[in-house]
Design a protein around this motif. Structure first.
Motif, PDB file in Angstrom:
ATOM      1  N   THR A 125       0.844  -1.194   0.000  1.00 13.52           N
ATOM      2  CA  THR A 125       0.000   0.000   0.000  1.00 13.52           C
ATOM      3  C   THR A 125       0.876   1.238   0.000  1.00 13.52           C
ATOM      4  O   THR A 125       2.017   1.205   0.435  1.00 13.52           O
ATOM      5  CB  THR A 125      -0.930   0.032   1.232  1.00 13.52           C
ATOM      6  OG1 THR A 125      -0.126   0.031   2.401  1.00 13.52           O
ATOM      7  CG2 THR A 125      -1.860  -1.152   1.245  1.00 13.52           C
ATOM      8  N   LEU A 126       0.321   2.306  -0.495  1.00 15.56           N
ATOM      9  CA  LEU A 126       1.039   3.569  -0.590  1.00 15.56           C
ATOM     10  C   LEU A 126       0.297   4.583   0.267  1.00 15.56           C
ATOM     11  O   LEU A 126      -0.870   4.874   0.027  1.00 15.56           O
ATOM     12  CB  LEU A 126       1.062   4.014  -2.054  1.00 15.56           C
ATOM     13  CG  LEU A 126       2.052   5.062  -2.466  1.00 15.56           C
ATOM     14  CD1 LEU A 126       3.477   4.611  -2.157  1.00 15.56           C
ATOM     15  CD2 LEU A 126       1.930   5.335  -3.950  1.00 15.56           C
ATOM     16  N   LYS A 127       0.955   5.083   1.321  1.00 15.94           N
ATOM     17  CA  LYS A 127       0.341   6.043   2.238  1.00 15.94           C
ATOM     18  C   LYS A 127       1.034   7.388   2.052  1.00 15.94           C
ATOM     19  O   LYS A 127       2.197   7.555   2.423  1.00 15.94           O
ATOM     20  CB  LYS A 127       0.494   5.556   3.682  1.00 15.94           C
ATOM     21  CG  LYS A 127      -0.140   6.473   4.684  1.00 15.94           C
ATOM     22  CD  LYS A 127       0.014   5.920   6.085  1.00 15.94           C
ATOM     23  CE  LYS A 127      -0.544   6.901   7.088  1.00 15.94           C
ATOM     24  NZ  LYS A 127      -0.350   6.440   8.457  1.00 15.94           N
ATOM     25  N   GLU A 133       5.369   9.896 -11.079  1.00 12.18           N
ATOM     26  CA  GLU A 133       4.799   8.609 -11.461  1.00 12.18           C
ATOM     27  C   GLU A 133       5.536   7.483 -10.737  1.00 12.18           C
ATOM     28  O   GLU A 133       6.762   7.480 -10.662  1.00 12.18           O
ATOM     29  CB  GLU A 133       4.900   8.418 -12.969  1.00 12.18           C
ATOM     30  CG  GLU A 133       4.064   9.422 -13.737  1.00 12.18           C
ATOM     31  CD  GLU A 133       4.152   9.260 -15.249  1.00 12.18           C
ATOM     32  OE1 GLU A 133       4.776   8.273 -15.718  1.00 12.18           O
ATOM     33  OE2 GLU A 133       3.602  10.108 -15.952  1.00 12.18           O
ATOM     34  N   VAL A 134       4.760   6.535 -10.189  1.00 12.78           N
ATOM     35  CA  VAL A 134       5.326   5.360  -9.525  1.00 12.78           C
ATOM     36  C   VAL A 134       4.562   4.125 -10.003  1.00 12.78           C
ATOM     37  O   VAL A 134       3.419   4.228 -10.421  1.00 12.78           O
ATOM     38  CB  VAL A 134       5.255   5.462  -7.979  1.00 12.78           C
ATOM     39  CG1 VAL A 134       6.122   6.578  -7.464  1.00 12.78           C
ATOM     40  CG2 VAL A 134       3.841   5.641  -7.504  1.00 12.78           C
ATOM     41  N   LYS A 135       5.223   2.977  -9.925  1.00  9.68           N
ATOM     42  CA  LYS A 135       4.585   1.723 -10.301  1.00  9.68           C
ATOM     43  C   LYS A 135       4.563   0.835  -9.054  1.00  9.68           C
ATOM     44  O   LYS A 135       5.606   0.463  -8.539  1.00  9.68           O
ATOM     45  CB  LYS A 135       5.334   1.049 -11.443  1.00  9.68           C
ATOM     46  CG  LYS A 135       4.592  -0.109 -12.042  1.00  9.68           C
ATOM     47  CD  LYS A 135       5.241  -0.557 -13.333  1.00  9.68           C
ATOM     48  CE  LYS A 135       4.136  -1.045 -14.222  1.00  9.68           C
ATOM     49  NZ  LYS A 135       4.441  -0.936 -15.613  1.00  9.68           N
ATOM     50  N   ILE A 136       3.353   0.519  -8.562  1.00  6.63           N
ATOM     51  CA  ILE A 136       3.174  -0.315  -7.382  1.00  6.63           C
ATOM     52  C   ILE A 136       2.310  -1.505  -7.766  1.00  6.63           C
ATOM     53  O   ILE A 136       1.196  -1.322  -8.260  1.00  6.63           O
ATOM     54  CB  ILE A 136       2.491   0.473  -6.236  1.00  6.63           C
ATOM     55  CG1 ILE A 136       3.275   1.735  -5.880  1.00  6.63           C
ATOM     56  CG2 ILE A 136       2.263  -0.409  -5.023  1.00  6.63           C
ATOM     57  CD1 ILE A 136       4.604   1.495  -5.215  1.00  6.63           C
ATOM     58  N   ASP A 137       2.817  -2.703  -7.543  1.00  6.34           N
ATOM     59  CA  ASP A 137       2.085  -3.938  -7.862  1.00  6.34           C
ATOM     60  C   ASP A 137       1.555  -3.931  -9.287  1.00  6.34           C
ATOM     61  O   ASP A 137       0.422  -4.345  -9.550  1.00  6.34           O
ATOM     62  CB  ASP A 137       0.934  -4.160  -6.874  1.00  6.34           C
ATOM     63  CG  ASP A 137       1.428  -4.414  -5.457  1.00  6.34           C
ATOM     64  OD1 ASP A 137       2.572  -4.889  -5.308  1.00  6.34           O
ATOM     65  OD2 ASP A 137       0.672  -4.137  -4.510  1.00  6.34           O
ATOM     66  N   GLU A 147       0.617  -1.450 -11.106  1.00  9.73           N
ATOM     67  CA  GLU A 147      -0.282  -0.331 -11.408  1.00  9.73           C
ATOM     68  C   GLU A 147       0.520   0.956 -11.513  1.00  9.73           C
ATOM     69  O   GLU A 147       1.391   1.218 -10.695  1.00  9.73           O
ATOM     70  CB  GLU A 147      -1.332  -0.147 -10.308  1.00  9.73           C
ATOM     71  CG  GLU A 147      -2.486  -1.093 -10.373  1.00  9.73           C
ATOM     72  CD  GLU A 147      -3.584  -0.644  -9.425  1.00  9.73           C
ATOM     73  OE1 GLU A 147      -4.649  -0.242  -9.916  1.00  9.73           O
ATOM     74  OE2 GLU A 147      -3.354  -0.689  -8.204  1.00  9.73           O
ATOM     75  N   ASP A 148       0.201   1.762 -12.528  1.00 11.40           N
ATOM     76  CA  ASP A 148       0.833   3.073 -12.672  1.00 11.40           C
ATOM     77  C   ASP A 148       0.047   4.087 -11.868  1.00 11.40           C
ATOM     78  O   ASP A 148      -1.126   4.349 -12.151  1.00 11.40           O
ATOM     79  CB  ASP A 148       0.869   3.488 -14.146  1.00 11.40           C
ATOM     80  CG  ASP A 148       1.811   2.619 -14.959  1.00 11.40           C
ATOM     81  OD1 ASP A 148       2.874   2.247 -14.419  1.00 11.40           O
ATOM     82  OD2 ASP A 148       1.501   2.322 -16.117  1.00 11.40           O
ATOM     83  N   LEU A 149       0.690   4.650 -10.855  1.00  8.28           N
ATOM     84  CA  LEU A 149       0.055   5.629  -9.976  1.00  8.28           C
ATOM     85  C   LEU A 149       0.838   6.932 -10.043  1.00  8.28           C
ATOM     86  O   LEU A 149       1.996   6.956 -10.460  1.00  8.28           O
ATOM     87  CB  LEU A 149       0.023   5.119  -8.536  1.00  8.28           C
ATOM     88  CG  LEU A 149      -0.614   3.758  -8.304  1.00  8.28           C
ATOM     89  CD1 LEU A 149      -0.464   3.343  -6.850  1.00  8.28           C
ATOM     90  CD2 LEU A 149      -2.078   3.778  -8.706  1.00  8.28           C
ATOM     91  N   ILE A 150       0.213   8.010  -9.597  1.00  6.13           N
ATOM     92  CA  ILE A 150       0.868   9.309  -9.570  1.00  6.13           C
ATOM     93  C   ILE A 150       0.661   9.915  -8.183  1.00  6.13           C
ATOM     94  O   ILE A 150      -0.441   9.880  -7.646  1.00  6.13           O
ATOM     95  CB  ILE A 150       0.301  10.248 -10.647  1.00  6.13           C
ATOM     96  CG1 ILE A 150       0.466   9.621 -12.025  1.00  6.13           C
ATOM     97  CG2 ILE A 150       0.982  11.611 -10.589  1.00  6.13           C
ATOM     98  CD1 ILE A 150      -0.191  10.390 -13.134  1.00  6.13           C
TER      99      ILE A 150
END
Length: 94
Positions: free
Chosen positions: A2-4, A73-77, A79-82
């Motif tokens: 998870t990203l907090k 931009e980050v890639k977690i699991d 998924e491309d997230l910002i």
């Protein structure tokens, strides 16, 4: 994983661009504009940022419009997230 987000940061995921126009024309990959509408996935707690009190005005699940080239931009699991600052969010779509 998870990203907090911390401080006045917000984690968003861009909404997919439309594949066809209103008149039914199918767009190729290069003709699509970078989407600016995103869904809020996580919101930081706010607090004091650069000497000013920041109150978070967005919540998880909101659809928002962001500045065109803002955020990190980050890639977690897979998924491309910002991750953006709240002041990079221009409006909430209702």
């Amino acid at each position: 994983m998870t990203l907090k987000p911390l401080s006045d940061r917000v984690v968003i995921k861009m909404v997919e661009a439309e594949e066809t126009t209103a008149s039914g024309i199918i767009l190729t990959g290069s003709a699509k504009e970078k989407p600016q509408v995103a869904e809020v996935l996580a919101v930081g707690p706010g607090g004091v940022v650069e000497g000013k009190e920041v109150v978070m005005q967005v919540k998880v699940g909101d659809k928002v419009i962001t500045s065109k080239y803002s955020g990190t931009e980050v890639k977690i699991d897979g998924e491309d997230l910002i991750v953006v600052r709240q002041n990079d969010i221009l409006a909430v779509v209702e």
